[in-house]
Design an enzyme around this catalytic site. Structure first.
Site, mmCIF file in Angstrom:
data_model
loop_
_atom_site.group_PDB
_atom_site.id
_atom_site.type_symbol
_atom_site.label_atom_id
_atom_site.label_comp_id
_atom_site.label_asym_id
_atom_site.label_seq_id
_atom_site.Cartn_x
_atom_site.Cartn_y
_atom_site.Cartn_z
ATOM 1 N NE ARG A 68 26.870 51.748 45.645
ATOM 2 C CZ ARG A 68 27.179 53.089 45.380
ATOM 3 N NH1 ARG A 68 28.195 53.002 45.428
ATOM 4 N NH2 ARG A 68 26.573 53.624 45.304
ATOM 5 C CE1 TYR A 72 30.423 48.275 46.336
ATOM 6 C CE2 TYR A 72 31.457 48.944 48.370
ATOM 7 C CZ TYR A 72 30.972 48.825 46.726
ATOM 8 O OH TYR A 72 31.057 50.442 46.136
ATOM 9 C CE1 TYR A 94 34.251 49.855 38.716
ATOM 10 C CE2 TYR A 94 37.039 51.938 37.539
ATOM 11 C CZ TYR A 94 35.875 51.478 38.047
ATOM 12 O OH TYR A 94 35.269 52.632 39.071
HETATM 13 C C1 LIG Z 1 35.253 52.603 43.458
HETATM 14 S S1 LIG Z 1 36.958 53.304 42.674
HETATM 15 C C2 LIG Z 1 37.456 51.613 41.928
HETATM 16 C C3 LIG Z 1 39.133 52.434 41.772
HETATM 17 C C4 LIG Z 1 39.299 50.712 40.601
HETATM 18 N N1 LIG Z 1 39.959 48.848 41.652
HETATM 19 C C5 LIG Z 1 40.951 50.828 40.238
HETATM 20 O O1 LIG Z 1 41.519 50.427 40.582
HETATM 21 O O2 LIG Z 1 41.174 52.163 39.685
HETATM 22 C C6 LIG Z 1 36.140 54.378 41.627
HETATM 23 C C7 LIG Z 1 37.133 55.490 41.910
HETATM 24 O O3 LIG Z 1 38.317 54.671 41.185
HETATM 25 C C8 LIG Z 1 38.271 56.466 39.963
HETATM 26 N N2 LIG Z 1 38.184 56.144 38.757
HETATM 27 C C9 LIG Z 1 37.270 55.326 38.173
HETATM 28 N N3 LIG Z 1 37.123 55.089 36.597
HETATM 29 C C10 LIG Z 1 38.234 55.888 36.195
HETATM 30 C C11 LIG Z 1 38.825 57.085 35.004
HETATM 31 N N4 LIG Z 1 38.355 56.229 33.854
HETATM 32 N N5 LIG Z 1 39.262 57.734 35.537
HETATM 33 C C12 LIG Z 1 40.055 58.794 36.891
HETATM 34 N N6 LIG Z 1 39.613 57.982 37.895
HETATM 35 C C13 LIG Z 1 38.809 56.933 38.121
HETATM 36 C C14 LIG Z 1 37.024 57.841 40.529
HETATM 37 O O4 LIG Z 1 37.749 58.229 41.653
HETATM 38 C C15 LIG Z 1 36.289 56.664 40.826
HETATM 39 O O5 LIG Z 1 35.324 57.560 41.866
#
Ligand SMILES: C[S@@+](CC[C@H](N)C(=O)[O-])C[C@H]1O[C@@H](n2cnc3c(N)ncnc32)[C@H](O)[C@@H]1O
Length: 265
Positions: A68, A72, A94
């Site tokens: 990863r 990045y 996102y």
């Molecule tokens: C790489 S991080 C990105 C987080 C993103 N930047 C944010 O602001 O929420 C990915 C993690 O965010 C959380 N995440 C992403 N999408 C989600 C969702 N729809 N509902 C709950 N948690 C989410 C999960 O823990 C996932 O493994």
């Protein structure tokens, strides 16, 4: 130092398609000459492509087996190479661009180091949706946020009188940062760690925010002892509520009371 002509703004699309983009993010997108997209959903990519004539996906850098961190780094280099060409660049991620996501932070730092104007705009993250959907105020008892693999592989002092939120729980234990999911062994290790901190029947929640206005969020409650068997995705976040009340620091309370009395004299 005089700023060079290229520039960078990193924005977040929020979690829900169409509904979470802030006016500042929308304006940064429309003022940019090139838009890079690092969003997990192809529908969100299509939506952004409709907003910008030169929208480019960064998803191509996710290759099976590629660590990863390398992925990045390639994303940062791609964003920066356009900035260096003197282009006004916007990069959309996102959720919040800087929450449990390193590319936007690294890109802004690299652009600053090279003398370009660069900034990050705040956005709605999964945590913000979680507080609203699950009715949690992080200020009530405190709230600890950790990346699940880091939590598993580091010795932490966890305060079980506050909330514990574990991100990326669907890939817990993947120290190579190259897998899309992890299995029973990794989950067993996390369950064992949680069982050292919480009673086996303590209820916790698997949370997934809604990403489309027509869908609803997932909130599945399970006891700690059942964690291994629950379905997890890349979008799952684990929420562990407090298991005990917080001890009062009477000594400090007395000092505060004394100082109030002195002020009244
Ligand atoms: C790489 S991080 C990105 C987080 C993103 N930047 C944010 O602001 O929420 C990915 C993690 O965010 C959380 N995440 C992403 N999408 C989600 C969702 N729809 N509902 C709950 N948690 C989410 C999960 O823990 C996932 O493994």
């Amino acid at each position: 130092m005089t700023k060079q002509t290229g520039s960078l703004v990193c924005v977040g699309t929020g979690m829900m398609l169409g509904g979470h983009l802030t006016p500042r993010a929308r304006s940064a997108i429309s003022l940019s000459e090139r838009l890079f997209m690092a969003v997990s959903d192809p529908i969100v990519e299509k939506w952004l492509e409709n907003m910008h004539p030169d929208a480019r996906s960064l998803q191509v850098f996710y290759q099976p087996g590629c660590p990863r961190d390398r992925t990045y780094q390639r994303m940062v280099e791609t964003i920066l190479s356009s900035v260096r060409k003197g282009i006004r660049v916007c990069a959309a991620f996102y959720g919040h661009p800087g929450v449990f996501a390193c590319v936007a932070h690294r890109a802004v730092e690299a652009a600053h180091r090279a003398g370009f104007s660069a900034r990050m705009e705040a956005a709605i993250s999964a945590a913000d949706c979680l507080y609203a959907d699950l009715g949690i105020d992080p200020g009530k008892w405190g709230c600890q946020h950790y990346e699940a693999t880091q939590f598993l592989t580091r010795k932490r002092e966890v305060d079980s009188s506050a909330y514990l939120i574990l991100w990326q729980v669907g890939v817990v234990g993947d120290e190579t940062h190259s897998r899309l999911s992890t299995g029973k062994l990794e989950r067993q290790l996390l369950q064992q760690k949680l069982l050292r901190m919480y009673p086996e029947d303590h209820l916790m929640t698997i949370y997934e925010a809604a990403t489309l206005p027509i869908s609803s969020f997932r909130s599945e409650t399970i006891p700690v002892k059942k964690f291994v068997t629950v379905a997890l995705s890349q979008h799952s976040t684990l929420v562990v509520p407090p298991a005990r009340t917080c001890e009062v620091d009477h000594e400090t309370q007395q000092l505060l009371a004394k100082s109030r009395l002195k002020e009244q004299d």
